[in-house]
Write a protein that holds these residues in place. Structure first.
Motif, PDB file in Angstrom:
ATOM      1  N   GLY A  46       0.786  -1.226   0.000  1.00  0.00           N
ATOM      2  CA  GLY A  46       0.000   0.000   0.000  1.00  0.00           C
ATOM      3  C   GLY A  46       0.818   1.276   0.000  1.00  0.00           C
ATOM      4  O   GLY A  46       0.258   2.372   0.054  1.00  0.00           O
ATOM      5  N   ALA A  47       2.136   1.172  -0.047  1.00  0.00           N
ATOM      6  CA  ALA A  47       2.999   2.353   0.065  1.00  0.00           C
ATOM      7  C   ALA A  47       3.414   2.875  -1.305  1.00  0.00           C
ATOM      8  O   ALA A  47       3.792   2.113  -2.192  1.00  0.00           O
ATOM      9  CB  ALA A  47       4.238   2.016   0.884  1.00  0.00           C
ATOM     10  N   ASP A  48       3.338   4.194  -1.473  1.00  0.00           N
ATOM     11  CA  ASP A  48       3.866   4.837  -2.681  1.00  0.00           C
ATOM     12  C   ASP A  48       5.379   4.963  -2.618  1.00  0.00           C
ATOM     13  O   ASP A  48       6.044   5.043  -3.651  1.00  0.00           O
ATOM     14  CB  ASP A  48       3.233   6.222  -2.844  1.00  0.00           C
ATOM     15  N   VAL A  49       5.912   4.990  -1.419  1.00  0.00           N
ATOM     16  CA  VAL A  49       7.360   5.029  -1.212  1.00  0.00           C
ATOM     17  C   VAL A  49       7.644   4.430   0.160  1.00  0.00           C
ATOM     18  O   VAL A  49       6.832   4.566   1.085  1.00  0.00           O
ATOM     19  CB  VAL A  49       7.916   6.467  -1.318  1.00  0.00           C
ATOM     20  N   VAL A  50       8.767   3.741   0.305  1.00  0.00           N
ATOM     21  CA  VAL A  50       9.139   3.098   1.565  1.00  0.00           C
ATOM     22  C   VAL A  50      10.428   3.730   2.099  1.00  0.00           C
ATOM     23  O   VAL A  50      11.405   3.871   1.354  1.00  0.00           O
ATOM     24  CB  VAL A  50       9.349   1.577   1.391  1.00  0.00           C
ATOM     25  N   LEU A  51      10.422   4.112   3.367  1.00  0.00           N
ATOM     26  CA  LEU A  51      11.609   4.625   4.038  1.00  0.00           C
ATOM     27  C   LEU A  51      12.244   3.501   4.839  1.00  0.00           C
ATOM     28  O   LEU A  51      11.550   2.794   5.580  1.00  0.00           O
ATOM     29  CB  LEU A  51      11.247   5.771   4.988  1.00  0.00           C
ATOM     30  N   VAL A  52      13.556   3.345   4.722  1.00  0.00           N
ATOM     31  CA  VAL A  52      14.292   2.388   5.542  1.00  0.00           C
ATOM     32  C   VAL A  52      15.298   3.169   6.376  1.00  0.00           C
ATOM     33  O   VAL A  52      16.242   3.749   5.838  1.00  0.00           O
ATOM     34  CB  VAL A  52      15.009   1.322   4.696  1.00  0.00           C
ATOM     35  N   VAL A  79      12.245   3.079  -2.881  1.00  0.00           N
ATOM     36  CA  VAL A  79      12.829   3.053  -1.541  1.00  0.00           C
ATOM     37  C   VAL A  79      13.757   4.242  -1.337  1.00  0.00           C
ATOM     38  O   VAL A  79      14.582   4.566  -2.204  1.00  0.00           O
ATOM     39  CB  VAL A  79      13.612   1.745  -1.311  1.00  0.00           C
ATOM     40  N   ILE A  80      13.606   4.874  -0.169  1.00  0.00           N
ATOM     41  CA  ILE A  80      14.502   5.947   0.287  1.00  0.00           C
ATOM     42  C   ILE A  80      15.205   5.439   1.535  1.00  0.00           C
ATOM     43  O   ILE A  80      14.555   4.937   2.460  1.00  0.00           O
ATOM     44  CB  ILE A  80      13.720   7.234   0.584  1.00  0.00           C
ATOM     45  N   VAL A 102      19.511   8.501  -0.719  1.00  0.00           N
ATOM     46  CA  VAL A 102      20.206   8.044   0.483  1.00  0.00           C
ATOM     47  C   VAL A 102      20.605   9.274   1.293  1.00  0.00           C
ATOM     48  O   VAL A 102      21.254  10.184   0.760  1.00  0.00           O
ATOM     49  CB  VAL A 102      21.466   7.216   0.143  1.00  0.00           C
ATOM     50  N   THR A 103      20.194   9.317   2.567  1.00  0.00           N
ATOM     51  CA  THR A 103      20.571  10.430   3.438  1.00  0.00           C
ATOM     52  C   THR A 103      21.159   9.869   4.726  1.00  0.00           C
ATOM     53  O   THR A 103      20.944   8.709   5.071  1.00  0.00           O
ATOM     54  CB  THR A 103      19.371  11.327   3.792  1.00  0.00           C
ATOM     55  N   GLY A 104      21.888  10.704   5.463  1.00  0.00           N
ATOM     56  CA  GLY A 104      22.517  10.282   6.708  1.00  0.00           C
ATOM     57  C   GLY A 104      21.602  10.385   7.910  1.00  0.00           C
ATOM     58  O   GLY A 104      20.410  10.701   7.797  1.00  0.00           O
ATOM     59  N   GLN A 110      16.169  16.538   4.541  1.00  0.00           N
ATOM     60  CA  GLN A 110      16.547  15.865   3.299  1.00  0.00           C
ATOM     61  C   GLN A 110      15.647  14.666   3.019  1.00  0.00           C
ATOM     62  O   GLN A 110      15.283  14.402   1.872  1.00  0.00           O
ATOM     63  CB  GLN A 110      18.009  15.422   3.358  1.00  0.00           C
ATOM     64  N   VAL A 111      15.270  13.940   4.075  1.00  0.00           N
ATOM     65  CA  VAL A 111      14.376  12.792   3.901  1.00  0.00           C
ATOM     66  C   VAL A 111      13.015  13.257   3.404  1.00  0.00           C
ATOM     67  O   VAL A 111      12.456  12.699   2.454  1.00  0.00           O
ATOM     68  CB  VAL A 111      14.225  12.001   5.215  1.00  0.00           C
ATOM     69  N   VAL A 112      12.474  14.269   4.050  1.00  0.00           N
ATOM     70  CA  VAL A 112      11.155  14.779   3.659  1.00  0.00           C
ATOM     71  C   VAL A 112      11.189  15.295   2.224  1.00  0.00           C
ATOM     72  O   VAL A 112      10.266  15.043   1.434  1.00  0.00           O
ATOM     73  CB  VAL A 112      10.703  15.879   4.638  1.00  0.00           C
TER      74      VAL A 112
END
Length: 461
Positions: A46-52, A79-80, A102-104, A110-112
């Motif tokens: 159901g996700a348009d994008v997945v954050l790990v 995936v982000i 990819v962010t730290g 930056q993630v948003v």
């Protein structure tokens, strides 16, 4: 009349790995995205994008992070990646060239921004979508309160300063405002976390701020005292638990606050070892004898104080004599809760260059010995609590099941005493609780039995 409906929200999925500090980062990211109009998806489909949100502290943690990224790529594909392992973007992209960004660690903006690029928001931030206290990934009744980022230590086995930078303390009025909102939203237990809670405010020279008409310093003792003044909607003090507390001299000043009931009588102190020679190689303070004296004085002031710690076995150069010194020290210290870890080289850590590595089979043998030692200490300390009545916070309540032919009509519950932090310590298992009992309730429990790690009892009265 033309009726307009809001477009469907883009949805974000989250996989959060690592320590509670990373979990707080995940909560902050999701809170901002929710305010921007995003929905949350409990699954990949159901996700348009997945954050790990990754962990990069140990090689084993990095491999777990890479496996999580791989699963997200296979199940979703958009995936982000963020978190501590984000500092190794080239490693991530080498294995997964199609990750979107990819962010730290703790790079919230930056993630948003990356989420906005991958799945643009469909409505502005003016719709009230965020609950008081923000979005949480923990149960409603307890919350992590992060007071700073980074660390000024240069421990030989650790790369946290490389991953998260030097100490950066939050303003104390901002911390207290967040704590107040969390308690107002239903939090019954605040878990204060950072890389070094005792160093809070050192980088700002303990900058004072006005709070509730008085000046309060950015200092651990001031913070602890103010958190002790908070009250829930029922007019009761929430539990306030201090984690990652280095035993600096000023830690002595918070023990009377525990005796007064302003703080939960619990300290999480990362001792890591006791042998002076090992501590020296670790680049840690080697004052184990003085620590024993202080433990005695703390227990004299607050007899119910629980001390938890973690230790590394098999550090390069650790001899059998060093390890036996640690076991003997534990006999003296009588710590309430102990975790142990086999030394594992971390890419970039100074310890990797040290001579005399300990063979893996010796590490394992020492690990088993320290776990047996600390389990015996824990069992004896818990047995001494049989017959006492202790406050317990409820985490989970069982359900009645009249359709089960084996159901005897009773309902159980799982909780924690003040000596038990969530996820890392023991539990209190309750029998025959009322169906009205709820997660987050704090009740007095008569302790009837104990084992090596847990207590068993019934609600008193």
């Amino acid at each position: 009349m033309t009726v307009k409906t809001l477009p469907a929200q883009p949805k974000v999925g989250m996989v959060s790995l690592g320590c509670p500090k990373a979990l707080v980062d995940s909560e902050r990211i999701l809170t901002k995205l929710r305010a921007d109009g995003y929905g949350l998806s409990p699954d990949y489909a159901g996700a348009d994008v997945v954050l790990v949100n990754t962990c990069g502290f140990l090689d084993s943690a990095k491999e777990e992070s890479l496996e999580a990224i791989g699963e997200a790529m296979a199940e979703n594909g958009r995936v982000i990646v963020t978190g501590c392992m984000g500092n190794e973007a080239e490693v991530i992209r080498a294995r997964f060239p199609k990750v979107l960004a990819v962010t730290g660690a703790h790079q919230y903006e930056q993630v948003v921004d990356a989420v906005h690029d991958a799945a643009p928001p469909t409505q502005g931030p003016f719709v009230d979508l965020v609950p008081e206290g923000g979005l949480k990934l923990t149960p409603r009744h307890y919350s992590y309160l992060k007071i700073s980022e980074g660390c000024n230590h240069s421990c030989a086995f650790c790369i946290i300063p490389d991953l998260r930078g030097k100490l950066v303390s939050r303003r104390i009025d901002a911390v207290l405002r967040e704590a107040e909102k969390l308690v107002a939203a239903g939090t019954k237990e605040l878990l204060v976390i950072s890389q070094d809670t005792s160093a809070y405010g050192v980088d700002t020279r303990h900058d004072p701020r006005e709070w509730k008409g008085r000046e309060v310093r950015a200092h651990m003792t001031d913070l602890a005292r103010e958190l002790g003044q908070l009250r829930t909607s029922e007019g009761k003090a929430p539990w306030v638990r201090l984690h990652y507390v280095y035993p600096y001299p000023h830690v002595d000043a918070v023990i009377p606050l525990m005796a007064e009931g302003l703080l939960t009588p619990y300290l999480d102190i990362p001792f890591q070892h006791a042998s002076p020679s090992v501590l020296k190689r670790m680049k840690r303070p080697a004052n184990e004898a003085k620590v024993l004296e202080r433990l005695k004085s703390w227990r004299a002031i607050a007899p119910d104080i629980a001390i938890r710690s973690s230790f590394v076995v098999g550090f390069p150069g650790e001899t059998e004599a060093d390890f036996q010194y640690l076991l003997d020290w534990l006999d003296e210290a009588q710590l309430d809760r102990v975790g142990a870890f086999r030394f594992e080289p971390v890419a970039g850590a100074q310890a990797n260059a040290l001579p005399d590595p300990v063979p893996e089979e010796v590490k394992e043998e020492r690990f088993q010995r320290i776990m047996a030692k600390t389990a015996a200490i824990s069992a004896a300390k818990l047995e001494a609590k049989i017959g006492r009545t202790l406050p317990v916070i409820i985490d989970e309540v069982g359900e009645a099941d009249p359709n089960d032919p084996d159901w005897d009509g009773s309902i159980g519950a799982t909780g924690r005493s003040q000596a038990d932090a969530p996820e890392i310590d023991g539990h209190v298992y309750l029998r025959d609780v009322a169906a009205t009992l709820r997660a987050g309730d704090i009740v007095d429990v008569a302790i009837e039995d104990a084992d090596e790690h847990d207590l068993f009892g019934v609600v008193a009265g």
